[in-house]
Design an enzyme around this catalytic site. Structure first.
Site, mmCIF file in Angstrom:
data_model
loop_
_atom_site.group_PDB
_atom_site.id
_atom_site.type_symbol
_atom_site.label_atom_id
_atom_site.label_comp_id
_atom_site.label_asym_id
_atom_site.label_seq_id
_atom_site.Cartn_x
_atom_site.Cartn_y
_atom_site.Cartn_z
ATOM 1 C CG ASP A 13 -1.854 -1.385 1.161
ATOM 2 O OD1 ASP A 13 -2.041 -1.510 -0.047
ATOM 3 O OD2 ASP A 13 -1.965 -1.845 2.300
ATOM 4 C CE LYS A 16 2.491 -2.487 -4.384
ATOM 5 N NZ LYS A 16 2.169 -2.161 -2.728
ATOM 6 N N GLY A 40 -4.526 -4.441 -3.918
ATOM 7 C CA GLY A 40 -5.470 -3.465 -3.993
ATOM 8 C C GLY A 40 -4.652 -2.384 -4.465
ATOM 9 C CG HIS A 41 -2.155 -2.334 -6.829
ATOM 10 N ND1 HIS A 41 -0.937 -2.744 -7.750
ATOM 11 C CD2 HIS A 41 -1.520 -2.581 -5.863
ATOM 12 C CE1 HIS A 41 -0.235 -3.532 -6.998
ATOM 13 N NE2 HIS A 41 -0.832 -3.618 -5.830
HETATM 14 P P1 GDP Z 1 -0.673 0.312 -3.652
HETATM 15 O O1 GDP Z 1 -1.402 -0.978 -2.737
HETATM 16 O O2 GDP Z 1 0.608 0.341 -3.171
HETATM 17 O O3 GDP Z 1 -1.158 0.499 -5.010
HETATM 18 O O4 GDP Z 1 -1.290 1.394 -2.643
HETATM 19 P P2 GDP Z 1 -2.898 1.511 -2.481
HETATM 20 O O5 GDP Z 1 -3.789 1.879 -3.515
HETATM 21 O O6 GDP Z 1 -3.551 0.243 -1.743
HETATM 22 O O7 GDP Z 1 -2.999 2.676 -1.215
HETATM 23 C C1 GDP Z 1 -2.297 3.994 -1.402
HETATM 24 C C2 GDP Z 1 -3.481 4.900 -1.205
HETATM 25 O O8 GDP Z 1 -2.952 6.169 -1.162
HETATM 26 C C3 GDP Z 1 -4.613 5.057 -2.207
HETATM 27 O O9 GDP Z 1 -5.619 5.286 -1.809
HETATM 28 C C4 GDP Z 1 -4.170 6.356 -3.214
HETATM 29 O O10 GDP Z 1 -4.907 6.752 -3.986
HETATM 30 C C5 GDP Z 1 -3.384 7.255 -2.249
HETATM 31 N N1 GDP Z 1 -2.298 7.911 -2.734
HETATM 32 C C6 GDP Z 1 -1.303 7.549 -3.552
HETATM 33 N N2 GDP Z 1 -0.489 8.333 -3.706
HETATM 34 C C7 GDP Z 1 -0.935 9.537 -2.813
HETATM 35 C C8 GDP Z 1 -0.415 10.767 -2.534
HETATM 36 O O11 GDP Z 1 0.739 11.257 -3.050
HETATM 37 N N3 GDP Z 1 -1.130 11.477 -1.645
HETATM 38 C C9 GDP Z 1 -2.136 11.117 -1.285
HETATM 39 N N4 GDP Z 1 -2.850 11.867 -0.361
HETATM 40 N N5 GDP Z 1 -2.739 9.986 -1.417
HETATM 41 C C10 GDP Z 1 -2.198 9.243 -2.324
HETATM 42 P P1 IMO Z 2 -0.895 -4.308 -2.041
HETATM 43 O O1 IMO Z 2 -0.310 -4.884 -3.787
HETATM 44 C C1 IMO Z 2 -0.939 -4.683 2.033
HETATM 45 C C2 IMO Z 2 -0.804 -8.573 3.780
HETATM 46 C C3 IMO Z 2 -2.216 -9.009 4.515
HETATM 47 C C4 IMO Z 2 -1.596 -9.986 5.344
HETATM 48 C C5 IMO Z 2 -0.522 -10.722 4.722
HETATM 49 C C6 IMO Z 2 -0.903 -12.048 4.082
HETATM 50 O O2 IMO Z 2 -2.154 -3.617 -2.366
HETATM 51 O O3 IMO Z 2 0.395 -3.364 -1.510
HETATM 52 P P2 IMO Z 2 -2.414 -12.691 1.977
HETATM 53 O O4 IMO Z 2 -3.939 -12.450 1.724
HETATM 54 O O5 IMO Z 2 -1.601 -12.318 1.062
HETATM 55 O O6 IMO Z 2 -2.175 -14.212 2.538
HETATM 56 O O7 IMO Z 2 -1.979 -11.917 3.495
HETATM 57 O O8 IMO Z 2 -0.113 -9.754 3.612
HETATM 58 N N1 IMO Z 2 -1.147 -8.125 2.273
HETATM 59 C C7 IMO Z 2 -1.225 -6.966 2.036
HETATM 60 N N2 IMO Z 2 -0.786 -5.807 2.574
HETATM 61 N N3 IMO Z 2 -1.252 -4.514 0.897
HETATM 62 C C8 IMO Z 2 -1.427 -5.661 0.054
HETATM 63 O O9 IMO Z 2 -1.248 -5.376 -1.278
HETATM 64 C C9 IMO Z 2 -1.443 -6.956 0.531
HETATM 65 N N4 IMO Z 2 -1.387 -8.065 0.218
HETATM 66 C C10 IMO Z 2 -1.621 -8.722 1.248
HETATM 67 O O10 IMO Z 2 -2.953 -8.125 5.170
HETATM 68 O O11 IMO Z 2 -0.803 -9.254 6.504
HETATM 69 MG MG MG Z 3 -2.946 -1.779 -1.908
#
Ligand code: GDP
Ligand code: IMO
Ligand code: MG
Length: 429
Positions: A13, A16, A40-41
């Site tokens: 999270d 990416k 979850g991207h």
């Molecule tokens: P990922 O799993 O690495 O793709 O990250 P996620 O999408 O799960 O979580 C990142 C969250 O931060 C999402 O809600 C994005 O929309 C948000 N986000 C990403 N970059 C920025 C930023 O520079 N500022 C803010 N405020 N939110 C951001």
């Molecule tokens: P993105 O790509 C954050 C964590 C789960 C748990 C552990 C194992 O959005 O960054 P799993 O379901 O993979 O067997 O769970 O890994 N986890 C993540 N945490 N971002 C993710 O993906 C994750 N994918 C798995 O919360 O601790």
């Molecule tokens: Mg994510």
């Protein structure tokens, strides 16, 4: 070499999805190489929000090929939902650019079920998984019970495979977990339907990828999860079941150790974690709460509140090493606006020892305390700033402090959710 591997530096999270979408503007192909719908991207374009779990985050750019690679575990139900979402939101055409590797494994209904059963069985030692069946799907791949995308082309052979695996799973369900068995007919019928819907996307992806390499196209491998969730290199057993590190990306995309790869770490300006496991810089006080609220730190996949704390530099330095990072992207810098002081963890105190390395012993992880460098915060809202030199002095000091600490450049800064809220210091392509 125009190949960029994107890896999360911490526990996932990091943003990416946003960065992959941003650099996809100049790319020709994005490959997901590992993990499944546990990811979850999030991508935000002109206030419209997309959350991709399986489909690569480059899909919103015309002409980009998006590949679900060999190393993934794909839940057909989740994928069809994402495909449907794209259709309903005017992206029907993008589906012609979507390719699923024949070798990718499928997440079956019993994987989700076993994910839940195993978590309940662990009681206080649960991992806190996303419940998407990821661990059990990789378990089956390793123990050679796996059903792959290619199996959707031959229903007779799928029938035989499913019958055998399900006999085994049903014995476990009934005799170990004392649960009712799953119906073969129901699952098979479901998969006949998935087969019809997904076959058009399933291909031999390797020639497509190697052709792109041979013709010098810009390729991104979109890592999921993060370095510290890596099965070998993370905070075992509180990890996922695949290899989110850069080497895992190459393996899962079907590529060898090519020279001259850009290995790009995505690092949030602070740190978060979902699920159980060690997190030395976690702030259990109002600071953690403030980071969670300002940063909207609730899981993109499960909606769970994310644990939050200051940026862990010990983990970051490790991520630089283990992913051979050539540059870093720092996201969510805007979220730190308003804190009078910022803290950056340079070392851990483990008992009476100061360490710059990650512990191995679970007990050391438990007692590791962060040693912080205090830096000045900044008051102003930086989310509309477009150029590095327009950022407040304190923001630039924070970035330059991190650069000095990790000894690689910070190429891109993200100051907001939207694609436009991005400051480029060094172009990737
Ligand atoms: P990922 O799993 O690495 O793709 O990250 P996620 O999408 O799960 O979580 C990142 C969250 O931060 C999402 O809600 C994005 O929309 C948000 N986000 C990403 N970059 C920025 C930023 O520079 N500022 C803010 N405020 N939110 C951001
Ligand atoms: P993105 O790509 C954050 C964590 C789960 C748990 C552990 C194992 O959005 O960054 P799993 O379901 O993979 O067997 O769970 O890994 N986890 C993540 N945490 N971002 C993710 O993906 C994750 N994918 C798995 O919360 O601790
Ligand atoms: Mg994510």
């Amino acid at each position: 070499m125009p190949l960029a591997i994107i890896s999360g530096t911490h526990w996932g999270d990091e943003g990416k999805g946003k960065i992959v979408d941003f650099i996809s503007q100049k790319a020709n192909m994005v490959i997901r190489a590992q993990g499944g719908s546990n990811a979850g991207h999030t991508v935000v374009v002109d206030t419209k929000k997309y959350v991709f779990h399986l489909i690569p985050s480059g899909i919103l750019h015309p002409n980009i090929k998006c590949i679900l690679g060999d190393g993934m575990v794909i839940d057909p139900a989740d994928l069809l939902q994402e495909i449907q979402f794209l259709r309903e939101n005017g992206w029907e055409d993008s589906l012609q650019r979507l390719f699923i590797s024949e070798k990718a494994h499928l997440v079956m209904p019993y994987h989700r079920l076993f994910d839940q059963l195993q978590e309940s069985f662990r009681q206080n030692s649960r991992i806190g998984t996303t419940g998407r069946g990821i661990g059990p799907a990789y378990e089956d791949k390793v123990s050679r019970w796996g059903i792959r995308a290619v199996d959707l082309f031959n229903m007779d052979s799928l029938k035989a495979k499913l019958q055998l695996v399900l006999n085994y799973k049903n014995i476990l369900l009934e005799k170990v977990f004392e649960k009712p068995p799953l119906s073969f007919e129901k699952i098979f019928e479901q998969f006949e339907n998935y087969s019809e819907q997904l076959k058009p996307y399933i291909v031999h992806v390797l020639p497509i990828i190697h052709d792109a390499l041979a013709t010098n196209q810009n390729i991104i491998i979109e890592g999921a999860q993060g370095t510290m969730l890596d099965l070998d290199h993370g905070t075992y057993p509180y990890v996922t079941s695949s290899h989110p590190v850069a080497a895992g990306s190459l393996l899962g995309a079907g590529l060898g150790p090519l020279s001259d790869i850009q290995s790009i770490g995505i690092c949030k300006a602070y740190t978060s974690r979902v699920g159980e496991g060690p997190f030395p810089t976690e702030c259990l006080d109002h600071t953690g709460e403030a980071l969670r609220e300002r940063g909207g730190e609730y899981g993109s996949t499960t909606g769970r509140p994310r644990r939050c704390g200051w940026l862990d530099g010990v983990v970051l330095k490790y991520a630089v090493q283990i992913n051979a990072l050539t540059s870093l992207v720092i996201t969510k810098l805007d979220v730190l606006g308003g804190f009078s002081k910022i803290y950056f963890c340079t070392h851990y105190r483990i008992g009476n020892r100061i360490s710059s390395e990650l512990p191995i012993q679970p007990y050391d992880w438990k007692i590791a305390q962060p040693v912080y460098q205090e830096l000045e915060g900044w008051e102003s809202d930086i989310s509309n700033i477009q150029y590095y030199n327009d950022l407040p002095r304190a923001t630039r000091d924070y970035i330059e402090f991190i650069e000095d600490f990790i000894e690689i450049p910070v190429a891109i800064l993200s100051v907001g959710q939207d694609r436009k809220s991005t400051i480029v210091r060094k172009e990737i392509f």
